[in-house]
Design a protein around this motif. Sequence first.
Motif, short mmCIF file in Angstrom:
data_model
loop_
_atom_site.label_atom_id
_atom_site.label_comp_id
_atom_site.label_asym_id
_atom_site.label_seq_id
_atom_site.Cartn_x
_atom_site.Cartn_y
_atom_site.Cartn_z
N PRO A 17 0.84 -1.21 0.00
CA PRO A 17 0.00 0.00 0.00
C PRO A 17 0.87 1.25 0.00
O PRO A 17 1.77 1.39 0.83
N ALA A 43 -5.65 4.91 2.11
CA ALA A 43 -5.82 5.23 3.54
C ALA A 43 -6.15 6.69 3.81
O ALA A 43 -6.76 7.01 4.83
N ASN A 68 -6.55 -0.33 1.44
CA ASN A 68 -5.75 -0.20 2.67
C ASN A 68 -6.32 0.92 3.54
O ASN A 68 -6.73 1.96 3.03
N PHE A 70 -5.79 3.03 7.57
CA PHE A 70 -5.04 3.27 8.81
C PHE A 70 -5.99 3.06 9.98
O PHE A 70 -7.02 3.73 10.08
N THR A 130 -2.96 -1.00 8.86
CA THR A 130 -1.72 -0.79 9.60
C THR A 130 -1.99 0.10 10.81
O THR A 130 -3.07 0.67 10.93
N GLN A 173 6.53 -6.12 8.51
CA GLN A 173 7.23 -4.95 7.99
C GLN A 173 8.61 -4.85 8.66
O GLN A 173 8.71 -4.53 9.85
N GLY A 178 10.09 1.49 3.47
CA GLY A 178 9.80 2.89 3.25
C GLY A 178 8.46 3.26 3.88
O GLY A 178 7.60 2.41 4.06
N ALA A 210 7.70 -7.51 3.94
CA ALA A 210 7.84 -6.16 3.36
C ALA A 210 9.06 -5.46 3.94
O ALA A 210 9.36 -5.60 5.13
N LEU A 213 12.87 -4.82 -0.13
CA LEU A 213 12.97 -5.87 -1.16
C LEU A 213 12.89 -5.19 -2.53
O LEU A 213 11.94 -4.49 -2.83
N ALA A 231 6.17 -8.18 -0.41
CA ALA A 231 5.50 -6.90 -0.66
C ALA A 231 6.56 -5.86 -0.99
O ALA A 231 7.53 -5.71 -0.25
N THR A 234 8.77 0.67 -2.52
CA THR A 234 9.74 1.56 -3.14
C THR A 234 10.07 1.15 -4.58
O THR A 234 10.26 2.01 -5.45
N LEU A 237 7.73 2.95 -6.92
CA LEU A 237 7.47 4.40 -6.82
C LEU A 237 7.76 5.15 -8.11
O LEU A 237 7.19 6.21 -8.36
N TRP A 312 9.12 9.57 1.29
CA TRP A 312 9.14 8.20 1.83
C TRP A 312 9.84 7.25 0.86
O TRP A 312 9.54 7.22 -0.34
C1 LIG Z 1 5.38 6.34 -0.38
C2 LIG Z 1 4.96 5.28 0.59
C3 LIG Z 1 3.66 5.32 1.07
C4 LIG Z 1 3.22 4.34 1.96
N1 LIG Z 1 1.92 4.37 2.39
C5 LIG Z 1 1.43 3.35 3.14
C6 LIG Z 1 0.04 3.30 3.46
O1 LIG Z 1 -0.75 4.19 3.10
N2 LIG Z 1 -0.39 2.25 4.19
C7 LIG Z 1 0.45 1.24 4.61
O2 LIG Z 1 -0.01 0.29 5.23
N3 LIG Z 1 1.77 1.28 4.32
C8 LIG Z 1 2.27 2.30 3.60
N4 LIG Z 1 3.61 2.31 3.25
C9 LIG Z 1 4.48 1.21 3.67
C10 LIG Z 1 4.46 0.14 2.58
O3 LIG Z 1 3.20 -0.44 2.52
C11 LIG Z 1 5.51 -0.99 2.80
O4 LIG Z 1 5.58 -1.38 4.13
C12 LIG Z 1 6.88 -0.55 2.34
O5 LIG Z 1 6.80 0.14 1.13
C13 LIG Z 1 7.78 -1.76 2.15
O6 LIG Z 1 9.12 -1.38 2.06
P1 LIG Z 1 9.84 -0.92 0.68
O7 LIG Z 1 9.29 0.46 0.42
O8 LIG Z 1 11.27 -0.91 1.04
O9 LIG Z 1 9.44 -1.87 -0.38
C14 LIG Z 1 4.10 3.30 2.39
C15 LIG Z 1 5.41 3.29 1.89
C16 LIG Z 1 5.85 4.25 1.01
C17 LIG Z 1 7.25 4.16 0.46
#
Ligand SMILES: Cc1cc2nc3c(=O)[nH]c(=O)nc-3n(C[C@H](O)[C@H](O)[C@H](O)COP(=O)(O)O)c2cc1C
Length: 333
Positions: A17, A43, A68, A70, A130, A173, A178, A210, A213, A231, A234, A237, A312
Amino acid sequence: MPDFLGLNLPVPVLLAPLGGGPGTPALAAAVSRSGGLGTVGSAYFTPEQLLAAAGDTRARTDRPFAMNLFVPALTPTFTPEEERAARAELHAWQAELNVEPVHLQAPYLEDFDAQFQAVLAARPAVLSFTFGQLGAAQLQALRARGIRTLGTATGLREALALEASGVDALILQGGGAGGHRGSWLDDERLGTTDLVRRVRPHVKLPLVAAGGLMTRQDVQAALSAGASLAALGTAFLLADEAGTHPTYRQALEGGGETGLTRAFTGRWARGLVNRAFHEIRHPLPTPAQHALTRPLRQAAAAAGRSELMSLWAGTGVNGARRGLAGSILAQLT
Ligand SMILES: Cc1cc2nc3c(=O)[nH]c(=O)nc-3n(C[C@H](O)[C@H](O)[C@H](O)COP(=O)(O)O)c2cc1C
């Protein structure tokens, strides 16, 4: 490969998400169409936006997708002195960006119950959440509509609590992830495969790994450690279909170091280290700080000032690549 929650996914990858813009219906649908499980980053959505996004995603794919939310935190309390200190740190930025100070009014985020009703009506295949747990009645309402549930844990205590609550699967996580830390009990901040290995012997539920990765090897390591899906956030993105703001994209392409900060929202989150990390040292508790800084972050994005934005990103950010989501996904398996 075991079937994850009966979803019949050919590719064991969840688009994590990505709230706040990047996780568009187009991105979620592209990942689902390509055999993974896409998530709409819903969210921060109003109920109307949430319903519209579900419709948009369905118009793009008949494959399953996730949404997703919050889980709301308790309404934060802070003293007038704390509020003055938090506001004082933003004065210079407000002047630089020509933004008026914010009038703070709880609850600061969208009404959760209204969002939840919208999810029930939208009926995505999966709801991930989350920052906490859902109640028994909420899980029951989701189950009654065939919506599978994914709770987010950052350590063993949270994993055990979520399993006991009756969710269908867990997102674990790791510390390199990120965005916001999902923690509400304790945050172990382990490497992702170490977290999977730590939790695997203690819970029966399917696990989604997550955090950090980025490559086929990373995905394979997470699956070998005992996860059913990997999961990735990044890694997507910079995808063509992502709604990542152009200023944010540019900063991501420049790469750099990530760190954890509470500066932007009052909740720990990982992103590219910028001026905000150094200059905001007295944030209000979440989500009040989110409300306090939001207009500034939006103005900074519009002005192309990435040093004042929440950028992020996970620890793998320097491996993020442009391209269609389907081709990013194809390189992962
Ligand atoms: C830009 C961004 C926005 C995110 N927004 C949410 C979100 O709205 N809800 C959520 O559960 N996690 C959110 N996350 C966390 C991600 O779901 C996930 O845990 C994370 O991206 C995994 O690590 P990685 O970015 O290294 O792949 C966000 C992460 C990023 C980078």
